[in-house]
Structure formats: C-alpha cells, structure tokens
Design a protein around this motif. Structure first.
Motif, PDB file in Angstrom:
ATOM      1  N   THR A 181      -1.327   1.532  10.207  1.00  0.00           N
ATOM      2  CA  THR A 181      -0.421   0.492   9.714  1.00  0.00           C
ATOM      3  C   THR A 181      -1.143  -0.837   9.569  1.00  0.00           C
ATOM      4  O   THR A 181      -0.935  -1.569   8.592  1.00  0.00           O
ATOM      5  CB  THR A 181       0.782   0.330  10.662  1.00  0.00           C
ATOM      6  N   ALA A 182      -2.021  -1.154  10.534  1.00  0.00           N
ATOM      7  CA  ALA A 182      -2.781  -2.404  10.472  1.00  0.00           C
ATOM      8  C   ALA A 182      -3.686  -2.439   9.253  1.00  0.00           C
ATOM      9  O   ALA A 182      -3.845  -3.484   8.606  1.00  0.00           O
ATOM     10  CB  ALA A 182      -3.611  -2.583  11.750  1.00  0.00           C
ATOM     11  N   ARG A 186      -3.435  -5.257   6.438  1.00  0.00           N
ATOM     12  CA  ARG A 186      -4.628  -6.033   6.090  1.00  0.00           C
ATOM     13  C   ARG A 186      -4.936  -5.905   4.613  1.00  0.00           C
ATOM     14  O   ARG A 186      -5.268  -6.899   3.943  1.00  0.00           O
ATOM     15  CB  ARG A 186      -5.808  -5.551   6.932  1.00  0.00           C
ATOM     16  N   HIS A 187      -4.822  -4.704   4.081  1.00  0.00           N
ATOM     17  CA  HIS A 187      -5.063  -4.486   2.649  1.00  0.00           C
ATOM     18  C   HIS A 187      -4.088  -5.309   1.816  1.00  0.00           C
ATOM     19  O   HIS A 187      -4.474  -5.961   0.849  1.00  0.00           O
ATOM     20  CB  HIS A 187      -4.909  -3.004   2.317  1.00  0.00           C
ATOM     21  N   GLU A 188      -2.807  -5.290   2.202  1.00  0.00           N
ATOM     22  CA  GLU A 188      -1.807  -6.027   1.439  1.00  0.00           C
ATOM     23  C   GLU A 188      -2.082  -7.522   1.491  1.00  0.00           C
ATOM     24  O   GLU A 188      -1.947  -8.231   0.492  1.00  0.00           O
ATOM     25  CB  GLU A 188      -0.408  -5.732   1.977  1.00  0.00           C
ATOM     26  N   PHE A 189      -2.503  -8.024   2.654  1.00  0.00           N
ATOM     27  CA  PHE A 189      -2.786  -9.451   2.779  1.00  0.00           C
ATOM     28  C   PHE A 189      -4.006  -9.837   1.959  1.00  0.00           C
ATOM     29  O   PHE A 189      -3.995 -10.835   1.237  1.00  0.00           O
ATOM     30  CB  PHE A 189      -3.024  -9.814   4.244  1.00  0.00           C
ATOM     31  N   ASN A 190      -5.070  -9.037   2.060  1.00  0.00           N
ATOM     32  CA  ASN A 190      -6.328  -9.374   1.383  1.00  0.00           C
ATOM     33  C   ASN A 190      -6.244  -9.258  -0.125  1.00  0.00           C
ATOM     34  O   ASN A 190      -7.005  -9.901  -0.848  1.00  0.00           O
ATOM     35  CB  ASN A 190      -7.460  -8.470   1.885  1.00  0.00           C
ATOM     36  N   THR A 191      -5.353  -8.412  -0.616  1.00  0.00           N
ATOM     37  CA  THR A 191      -5.303  -8.177  -2.057  1.00  0.00           C
ATOM     38  C   THR A 191      -4.050  -8.737  -2.700  1.00  0.00           C
ATOM     39  O   THR A 191      -4.113  -9.675  -3.484  1.00  0.00           O
ATOM     40  CB  THR A 191      -5.400  -6.671  -2.348  1.00  0.00           C
ATOM     41  N   LEU A 192      -2.925  -8.178  -2.332  1.00  0.00           N
ATOM     42  CA  LEU A 192      -1.693  -8.540  -3.017  1.00  0.00           C
ATOM     43  C   LEU A 192      -1.312  -9.983  -2.776  1.00  0.00           C
ATOM     44  O   LEU A 192      -0.783 -10.659  -3.652  1.00  0.00           O
ATOM     45  CB  LEU A 192      -0.561  -7.609  -2.573  1.00  0.00           C
ATOM     46  N   ALA A 193      -1.583 -10.497  -1.576  1.00  0.00           N
ATOM     47  CA  ALA A 193      -1.222 -11.884  -1.274  1.00  0.00           C
ATOM     48  C   ALA A 193      -2.392 -12.830  -1.505  1.00  0.00           C
ATOM     49  O   ALA A 193      -2.253 -13.872  -2.130  1.00  0.00           O
ATOM     50  CB  ALA A 193      -0.743 -11.987   0.180  1.00  0.00           C
ATOM     51  N   TYR A 194      -3.573 -12.444  -1.016  1.00  0.00           N
ATOM     52  CA  TYR A 194      -4.688 -13.384  -0.952  1.00  0.00           C
ATOM     53  C   TYR A 194      -5.388 -13.581  -2.293  1.00  0.00           C
ATOM     54  O   TYR A 194      -5.792 -14.684  -2.643  1.00  0.00           O
ATOM     55  CB  TYR A 194      -5.681 -12.895   0.098  1.00  0.00           C
ATOM     56  N   ILE A 195      -5.560 -12.498  -3.050  1.00  0.00           N
ATOM     57  CA  ILE A 195      -6.231 -12.620  -4.348  1.00  0.00           C
ATOM     58  C   ILE A 195      -5.355 -13.378  -5.342  1.00  0.00           C
ATOM     59  O   ILE A 195      -5.833 -14.003  -6.269  1.00  0.00           O
ATOM     60  CB  ILE A 195      -6.603 -11.225  -4.898  1.00  0.00           C
ATOM     61  N   THR A 228       0.272  -4.137  -9.991  1.00  0.00           N
ATOM     62  CA  THR A 228       1.524  -3.398  -9.825  1.00  0.00           C
ATOM     63  C   THR A 228       1.276  -2.029  -9.203  1.00  0.00           C
ATOM     64  O   THR A 228       2.016  -1.589  -8.308  1.00  0.00           O
ATOM     65  CB  THR A 228       2.235  -3.230 -11.187  1.00  0.00           C
ATOM     66  N   ILE A 229       0.223  -1.347  -9.659  1.00  0.00           N
ATOM     67  CA  ILE A 229      -0.112  -0.024  -9.117  1.00  0.00           C
ATOM     68  C   ILE A 229      -0.486  -0.126  -7.647  1.00  0.00           C
ATOM     69  O   ILE A 229      -0.032   0.685  -6.814  1.00  0.00           O
ATOM     70  CB  ILE A 229      -1.261   0.610  -9.933  1.00  0.00           C
ATOM     71  N   LEU A 230      -1.305  -1.117  -7.304  1.00  0.00           N
ATOM     72  CA  LEU A 230      -1.689  -1.302  -5.905  1.00  0.00           C
ATOM     73  C   LEU A 230      -0.480  -1.592  -5.034  1.00  0.00           C
ATOM     74  O   LEU A 230      -0.358  -1.084  -3.919  1.00  0.00           O
ATOM     75  CB  LEU A 230      -2.711  -2.440  -5.784  1.00  0.00           C
ATOM     76  N   LYS A 231       0.423  -2.434  -5.546  1.00  0.00           N
ATOM     77  CA  LYS A 231       1.626  -2.785  -4.785  1.00  0.00           C
ATOM     78  C   LYS A 231       2.482  -1.546  -4.549  1.00  0.00           C
ATOM     79  O   LYS A 231       2.969  -1.325  -3.427  1.00  0.00           O
ATOM     80  CB  LYS A 231       2.433  -3.841  -5.548  1.00  0.00           C
ATOM     81  N   SER A 232       2.664  -0.729  -5.574  1.00  0.00           N
ATOM     82  CA  SER A 232       3.492   0.467  -5.426  1.00  0.00           C
ATOM     83  C   SER A 232       2.834   1.469  -4.472  1.00  0.00           C
ATOM     84  O   SER A 232       3.517   2.102  -3.658  1.00  0.00           O
ATOM     85  CB  SER A 232       3.748   1.117  -6.788  1.00  0.00           C
ATOM     86  N   LYS A 233       1.508   1.620  -4.571  1.00  0.00           N
ATOM     87  CA  LYS A 233       0.803   2.523  -3.653  1.00  0.00           C
ATOM     88  C   LYS A 233       0.920   2.040  -2.214  1.00  0.00           C
ATOM     89  O   LYS A 233       1.091   2.846  -1.286  1.00  0.00           O
ATOM     90  CB  LYS A 233      -0.669   2.631  -4.049  1.00  0.00           C
ATOM     91  N   THR A 234       0.824   0.719  -2.028  1.00  0.00           N
ATOM     92  CA  THR A 234       0.954   0.169  -0.684  1.00  0.00           C
ATOM     93  C   THR A 234       2.347   0.428  -0.119  1.00  0.00           C
ATOM     94  O   THR A 234       2.501   0.802   1.048  1.00  0.00           O
ATOM     95  CB  THR A 234       0.683  -1.355  -0.703  1.00  0.00           C
ATOM     96  N   ASP A 235       3.369   0.253  -0.943  1.00  0.00           N
ATOM     97  CA  ASP A 235       4.742   0.521  -0.504  1.00  0.00           C
ATOM     98  C   ASP A 235       4.912   1.988  -0.119  1.00  0.00           C
ATOM     99  O   ASP A 235       5.580   2.311   0.875  1.00  0.00           O
ATOM    100  CB  ASP A 235       5.731   0.156  -1.613  1.00  0.00           C
ATOM    101  N   ILE A 236       4.303   2.895  -0.895  1.00  0.00           N
ATOM    102  CA  ILE A 236       4.383   4.326  -0.585  1.00  0.00           C
ATOM    103  C   ILE A 236       3.725   4.621   0.754  1.00  0.00           C
ATOM    104  O   ILE A 236       4.251   5.390   1.577  1.00  0.00           O
ATOM    105  CB  ILE A 236       3.729   5.161  -1.710  1.00  0.00           C
TER     106      ILE A 236
END
Length: 283
Positions: A181-182, A186-195, A228-236
């Motif tokens: 989960t961490a 971390r992936h969501e923070f570094n990419t979806l939010a941070y980039i 969008t693809i990364l966000k959907s994969k992260t949600d899955i």
C-alpha cells in the motif's frame, strides 16, 4: 530549406529535487515553487563548468526529478552537471541516469504549419517560450515513463500475492500489505500529484501562441492520456489491496472465533468431568 536547430536531452534522475537549495548556492534568490523549473543559463552554467558557455545553452531542472539539457552536445558537460546535482540530492544514481531519457530537437524553418514528430518539431519562427515549453513536456514525459515502470513493479508484486491466493495460501502479513500500500501511495504522490501533468506553465496564460503550442505538444506526447491510464491503474491497485486486506482480516477474525469456540468447548468438557468426579474441582 536551411534550419536552425536547438537540441534537447531530457533525463528523469530522481523523484524529487530541492530547487531552492540549488538556487541559493548559485546566488539566485527567487523562491521556487513545485510547478516552476529552475533555469540555469550561461552565467550559472559557467560557474559550474568554469568554461565559456553559448547563450543558447540552458539546463532546466524540475522539482519532480527531471533535468533537460538544451544545446548540450558534450557528454562530459552533462556528467559534470549531474555530479553537481548529486551534491544536493544524494539518492541520484549516476550509473542509471540514462534509464529514462528522451532526445528531441527544435527546427526553425520556412513552413506554413507546425510539424510534430517523435524526434523533432518544426516551427515557422523562433519564440522565446519555445525552449521552456518543449523542456517541460519532455521532462514530464520521461518522469511518467519512470512512473510507469515503477507501477509495473508494484503490479508484479500484487500478481505474486494473487498467485498465492489461487493456491489457497490465504494468509498475508500486515507488513506485506502495508509495504504494498505504501508503494502505491508513494507512486501516486510522486506521479499523479507531484509531476502535476495537468498544470500549465505560467507563460501559457499570458501568450495565446504559447498555450496553443503547449497543448499540441501535450497531445502529441499523450501526457493527459498517460496520466489518466496511470490514475485508473492506481485506483485498481488500491481496490486489489483493499480486497487482500479484507480477506486477511476475515481469516484472522475466523481464527479468533475458532479459538473462542475451542476454549468454550474445553471449559464445558472440564466442567462435565468435574461433575462426574473424574477431574478434581479447583474450588
């Protein structure tokens, strides 16, 4: 048709770079926010390289860990700049800086419409914002490429857990679940939010031509679609880990219930045996 060329080399070298520490060291007092790149021009580069620099040479450093070299054909200069950045960000691995990279070029030529390809863009005339906008899109693109690979590693670890589940191995430790989960968080923070894929550079709000050019570059590199693809994969992946967590908690709850039942049965058996006189009473 004779063209004027400007070359770009983008690298994703780490997850985060503190731009303000570098700016202070180089005597650049401006306070940098996450969405603003630190642009090193001839004056700043000469203090690092100790050589005379061309006025068209620049290095753009982004807080989300990407660096773009403009008109840098000398590999030794690139290495020198990366070593300089490593003094501020110790986790930069110089042996792996070419893992996520993209080379691009800007051509100025006598054409009617802008021409975009995987390797270059041709425009009719040079405008001051072109290097920054191209660099920004390239920086986000290589950072997304790195994020896509990192997400793939998380998917691989979850696939191993799914295979164990299929084999009937239902016990998953809290530590494994927490670690997985961490990684996703971390992936969501570094990419979806941070980039900040959806954020547009300041110049696009004041120059219509800059906004149009930026949008075309974004579309060509499919940054919004990849986001969008990364966000959907992260949600899955979140849903999968929640499923594992529910299964794990259910198993632990069932185990506790069985322990309680067994203890009650033992207590009943002991009581019966005491009544029959087969077991001495403690009272």
């Amino acid at each position: 048709m004779e063209l004027t060329n400007i070359s770009f080399k983008a690298l994703s070298i780490t997850s985060e770079i503190d731009l303000n520490k570098i700016a202070i060291y180089l005597g650049m007092p401006k306070k940098y926010t996450w969405e603003q790149p630190l642009i090193l021009r001839a004056k700043e580069l000469e203090s690092i390289y100790t050589d005379r620099m061309n006025e068209l040479q620049q290095v753009l450093i982004f807080s989300f860990g990407s660096v773009v070299f403009v008109n840098h054909s000398d590999k030794s200069e690139i290495q020198m700049l990366l070593k300089f950045l490593q003094t501020f960000e110790r986790d930069i691995d110089l042996s792996r800086v070419d893992s996520f990279t993209d080379d691009y070029s800007l051509h100025i030529g006598n054409i009617e419409d802008m021409e975009l390809t995987d390797e270059y863009v041709i425009v009719n005339e040079y405008e001051f914002f072109l290097p920054e906008l191209i660099s920004t899109v390239l920086a986000k693109s290589v950072a997304l490429e790195k994020a896509e690979q990192q997400l793939g590693k998380v998917q691989d670890s979850l696939e191993v857990m799914i295979e164990q589940l299929e084999k009937g191995k239902l016990r998953i430790s809290n530590k494994v679940l927490a670690t997985t989960t961490a990684k996703i968080v971390r992936h969501e923070f570094n990419t979806l939010a941070y980039i900040m894929i959806l954020d547009k550079p300041e110049v696009t709000w004041t120059h219509q031509s800059a906004s149009q050019f930026h949008d075309k570059m974004m579309d060509f590199f499919e940054l919004n679609d990849r986001y969008t693809i990364l966000k959907s994969k992260t949600d899955i992946l979140y849903h999968i880990t929640e499923g594992f967590s529910d299964i794990s908690h259910s198993i632990r709850g069932l185990f506790v219930e069985w322990i309680v039942v067994i203890l009650i049965v033992i207590e009943v058996v002991l009581t019966v045996l005491q009544i029959l006189g087969w077991v001495p009473s403690h009272t």
